[in-house]
Motif scaffolding. Sequence first.
Motif, PDB file in Angstrom:
ATOM      1  N   SER A 519       1.238  -1.212  -0.478  1.00  0.00           N
ATOM      2  CA  SER A 519      -0.293  -0.395  -0.330  1.00  0.00           C
ATOM      3  C   SER A 519       0.836   1.003  -0.156  1.00  0.00           C
ATOM      4  O   SER A 519       0.733   2.006  -0.383  1.00  0.00           O
ATOM      5  CB  SER A 519      -1.120  -0.030   1.295  1.00  0.00           C
ATOM      6  OG  SER A 519       0.294  -0.195   2.266  1.00  0.00           O
ATOM      7  N   GLY A 520       2.076   1.171   0.428  1.00  0.00           N
ATOM      8  CA  GLY A 520       3.345   2.282   0.361  1.00  0.00           C
ATOM      9  C   GLY A 520       2.940   3.390   1.758  1.00  0.00           C
ATOM     10  O   GLY A 520       3.833   3.530   1.687  1.00  0.00           O
ATOM     11  N   PHE A 521       1.956   2.507   2.899  1.00  0.00           N
ATOM     12  CA  PHE A 521       1.658   3.082   3.673  1.00  0.00           C
ATOM     13  C   PHE A 521       3.638   2.933   5.231  1.00  0.00           C
ATOM     14  O   PHE A 521       3.669   1.886   4.791  1.00  0.00           O
ATOM     15  CB  PHE A 521       0.384   2.707   4.502  1.00  0.00           C
ATOM     16  CG  PHE A 521      -0.836   3.693   4.343  1.00  0.00           C
ATOM     17  CD1 PHE A 521      -1.079   4.907   4.519  1.00  0.00           C
ATOM     18  CD2 PHE A 521      -1.130   2.557   3.745  1.00  0.00           C
ATOM     19  CE1 PHE A 521      -2.238   5.430   3.729  1.00  0.00           C
ATOM     20  CE2 PHE A 521      -2.189   3.056   2.722  1.00  0.00           C
ATOM     21  CZ  PHE A 521      -3.233   4.333   3.098  1.00  0.00           C
ATOM     22  N   PRO A 522       3.484   3.601   5.026  1.00  0.00           N
ATOM     23  CA  PRO A 522       5.052   4.098   6.698  1.00  0.00           C
ATOM     24  C   PRO A 522       5.141   2.715   7.103  1.00  0.00           C
ATOM     25  O   PRO A 522       3.448   3.103   8.010  1.00  0.00           O
ATOM     26  CB  PRO A 522       4.679   5.289   6.432  1.00  0.00           C
ATOM     27  CG  PRO A 522       3.796   5.927   7.031  1.00  0.00           C
ATOM     28  CD  PRO A 522       3.144   5.518   5.550  1.00  0.00           C
ATOM     29  N   GLY A 523       5.617   1.816   8.573  1.00  0.00           N
ATOM     30  CA  GLY A 523       5.442   1.301   9.522  1.00  0.00           C
ATOM     31  C   GLY A 523       6.577   1.973  10.020  1.00  0.00           C
ATOM     32  O   GLY A 523       6.162   1.350  12.091  1.00  0.00           O
ATOM     33  N   CYS A 524       7.669   2.987   9.909  1.00  0.00           N
ATOM     34  CA  CYS A 524       8.210   3.283  11.142  1.00  0.00           C
ATOM     35  C   CYS A 524       8.083   4.409  10.194  1.00  0.00           C
ATOM     36  O   CYS A 524       8.676   5.121   8.587  1.00  0.00           O
ATOM     37  CB  CYS A 524       8.912   2.521  10.954  1.00  0.00           C
ATOM     38  SG  CYS A 524      10.178   2.366   9.625  1.00  0.00           S
ATOM     39  N   PHE A 525       8.665   5.995  11.075  1.00  0.00           N
ATOM     40  CA  PHE A 525       9.513   7.196   9.966  1.00  0.00           C
ATOM     41  C   PHE A 525      11.107   7.296  10.132  1.00  0.00           C
ATOM     42  O   PHE A 525      11.877   6.930  11.138  1.00  0.00           O
ATOM     43  CB  PHE A 525       8.779   7.932  11.239  1.00  0.00           C
ATOM     44  CG  PHE A 525       7.628   8.263  11.154  1.00  0.00           C
ATOM     45  CD1 PHE A 525       6.849   8.885   9.223  1.00  0.00           C
ATOM     46  CD2 PHE A 525       7.086   8.285  12.303  1.00  0.00           C
ATOM     47  CE1 PHE A 525       5.496   8.433   9.502  1.00  0.00           C
ATOM     48  CE2 PHE A 525       5.564   9.166  11.671  1.00  0.00           C
ATOM     49  CZ  PHE A 525       5.198   9.021  10.351  1.00  0.00           C
ATOM     50  N   HIS A 526      11.351   7.127   9.307  1.00  0.00           N
ATOM     51  CA  HIS A 526      13.067   7.321   9.202  1.00  0.00           C
ATOM     52  C   HIS A 526      13.506   9.706   8.779  1.00  0.00           C
ATOM     53  O   HIS A 526      13.913   9.633   9.569  1.00  0.00           O
ATOM     54  CB  HIS A 526      14.100   7.051   8.181  1.00  0.00           C
ATOM     55  CG  HIS A 526      13.587   5.590   7.627  1.00  0.00           C
ATOM     56  ND1 HIS A 526      14.024   4.325   8.787  1.00  0.00           N
ATOM     57  CD2 HIS A 526      12.438   5.016   7.571  1.00  0.00           C
ATOM     58  CE1 HIS A 526      13.452   3.716   8.180  1.00  0.00           C
ATOM     59  NE2 HIS A 526      13.051   3.843   7.538  1.00  0.00           N
ATOM     60  N   THR A 527      12.799  10.037   8.967  1.00  0.00           N
ATOM     61  CA  THR A 527      12.601  11.569   8.750  1.00  0.00           C
ATOM     62  C   THR A 527      11.830  12.484   8.690  1.00  0.00           C
ATOM     63  O   THR A 527      10.770  11.875   9.007  1.00  0.00           O
ATOM     64  CB  THR A 527      13.212  12.040   6.806  1.00  0.00           C
ATOM     65  OG1 THR A 527      11.864  11.705   6.162  1.00  0.00           O
ATOM     66  CG2 THR A 527      14.635  10.599   6.295  1.00  0.00           C
ATOM     67  N   VAL A 528      12.278  13.815   9.246  1.00  0.00           N
ATOM     68  CA  VAL A 528      11.121  14.634   9.453  1.00  0.00           C
ATOM     69  C   VAL A 528      10.025  15.256   8.112  1.00  0.00           C
ATOM     70  O   VAL A 528       9.009  15.193   8.401  1.00  0.00           O
ATOM     71  CB  VAL A 528      12.224  16.255  10.058  1.00  0.00           C
ATOM     72  CG1 VAL A 528      10.860  17.503   9.899  1.00  0.00           C
ATOM     73  CG2 VAL A 528      12.890  15.734  10.838  1.00  0.00           C
ATOM     74  N   GLU A 529      10.585  15.443   6.842  1.00  0.00           N
ATOM     75  CA  GLU A 529      10.117  14.669   5.974  1.00  0.00           C
ATOM     76  C   GLU A 529       8.877  14.205   5.996  1.00  0.00           C
ATOM     77  O   GLU A 529       7.450  14.437   5.462  1.00  0.00           O
ATOM     78  CB  GLU A 529      10.717  14.881   4.851  1.00  0.00           C
ATOM     79  CG  GLU A 529       9.209  15.363   2.963  1.00  0.00           C
ATOM     80  CD  GLU A 529      10.860  15.251   2.127  1.00  0.00           C
ATOM     81  OE1 GLU A 529      10.006  15.630   1.594  1.00  0.00           O
ATOM     82  OE2 GLU A 529      11.852  15.091   2.220  1.00  0.00           O
TER      83      GLU A 529
END
Length: 669
Positions: A519-529
């Motif tokens: 789906s392209g939904f994130p499971g974690c965050f790497h960046t502020v953007e």
Amino acid sequence: MAEYKLEVTTGEMPYAGTWDHVFITLFGNEGQSERIELDNYGPDFTKAATGTYIIKTCSSLGKLLLVKVEKDPYLVLSEDAWYCSKIVMTTPEEDVILFPCYRWISRGELVELRGGRAMKVFEEDHPLLTDHRKRELTLKKNLYQWKIMAEGLPHINSFNNESELPDEIRYSDSKSNETLNTEMIIGVELKLKGLYGSVEKWKSIEDMKQIFWYKKTTISEYVTEHWMEDDFYGYQFLNGINPNVIKKCSELPPNFLVTEEMVRPFLEEDSSLEEEMEDGKIFLYDQKKMDGIPARDYNGEPLDVTAGLCLFYLNPEDKLMPIAIQLHQQPSEDNPIFLPSDPETDWLLAKMFIKNADFIDHEAVHHLMSTHFLAEVYTMATLRCFPVIHPLYKLLIPHFRYTIYINTGGRESLFGKNGVLRISSLGYDGMIELMRRALSEMTYSSLCLPENITARGLESIPNFYYRDDGLKLWNIINSFVTAIVEYYYPSDSDVQKDTELQEWINEIFTHAFLRNTASGFPGCFHTVEEVIKFITMVIFTVTAQHAAVNNGQFDYNSWVPNGSLLLHQPPPTTKGESSMETILETLPNVGESVNFAAMTQMLSEKYTDVVPLGAYPEERFDEPAPKQMIKDFQEELSCLSEEITSRNSELKVPYTYLNPTEIENSITI
């Protein structure tokens, strides 16, 4: 001797005050105060009042960490909950610290408030605060638990009904009273007219105007008069209540057997279908995800829902016109291509079956699942993963007001035994399957409006006010979110080491999108953007997108012929055999029609207990910078509102749903 001045504010809602005894204990890094009752001469803690109290300690407590609030009964036999809005503390060192509360406090309940600037978990510098943070999240995870409504759908809260919900997430008394009053008035009117529960068929289209005598809008009256017109039919796929379904068509689907000869009479003179597709003037509605879903039985016989296709042409007058309709995905002799040149009632029936499928898709997928159900997951994850001192809790929680409450009750009223969605053509099982299919196909980019518009090739189609207003709103929200997030997360490493933030997005990925990596939904965050984009999407979804798909339901679908959740007769399989009598036999009966119309009124009604987009009556941020960012956000929204109002004054059919003054700050109905 040290003095602490407390300003304690009670909420403005009915019954917010209390006669009970309120006690305060202060905790600092150099000690704590005694448990002290707040008591001035005369009544304390009355509705909308701010009381000032002085607490004296032997010496300064150092940096103030926590304020413990307790309430003991004044009268033993009666409960007397108190709504505390906030406490503002002035320390002996002249520091002024905000302690937001914004919740009901019941008898015997102990509430510990954090004050000062928003803090991320890795910034905590005192064991007492670290322990408090852990205890707060443990309590909230025990209170707000997940439950599966149906396999393949977003998960929901575990409360069985509204009565089990904590007070702070329930409707206010005024909101409850107004919704009940609206429901009662609608019911009385329809019963007095003898319409409610009637199984009679309509004798004429004109008779349907008697459903509501007094509740009318400029647009609902326009719809009543113009619903049969092709240009208005096309207009609704851009600016009606389901503006996310058509896309530019550069090549016909192989199962849509439209020929050049069929549609040439409806194109510009000396043009061809191929040329118009190359010029970007042909658009497609394709309801293929509904194909094969069994409709419900009605009086022992299955109903029909058509997973149809409709071809639109943007004519030289910039009007979007339907030019060909196929009512089923698989071509056959019993599945003709209907054209505007066919007998009037044949063409009208074909358009009605497309709108029937579209209204079902709108209600189940674009309204319920893509706004309400996803918003519930965002709300639950926020309550479970962020303590109230977290900056993203402060940013997001105003956008989740009443969402769990309306969803918990709405599931019963819409999907319950007599719920209006159960009596739609698809019924409960069909609606669930449709949502299941839609979620399995949902992508992250489809919820991000700029990417959605580009993917559908609708960047330049004229008179697309949903796009124009929506993109401006997206950019304004994005600017606001960027300012807040970059203030609290100056680097990508701040994002990566915020374990609460990572748990938040993981819960959303798990419980909303069922860990579907495609789906392209994130499971974690790497960046502020990445954080900025996701939070922009969340706020846009629960404010602007919900307004776009909810607020116009009475305008467009209280007139049942324009869009019905239920059609009785099967779709036409041959041409030249229909009449106005066929139309009336196909439409819902009187009782079903008024049920659907009443639903649209309830969902589109305006109530006094409204917080518009950008208004933050609860003061949660203590730092000057985010307070100024909120003011800047409000100014941009105000400018956009003036721009939209000015444009609408020139339009025959104004588009108001994305005017910021018409958008609620959260999903509340």
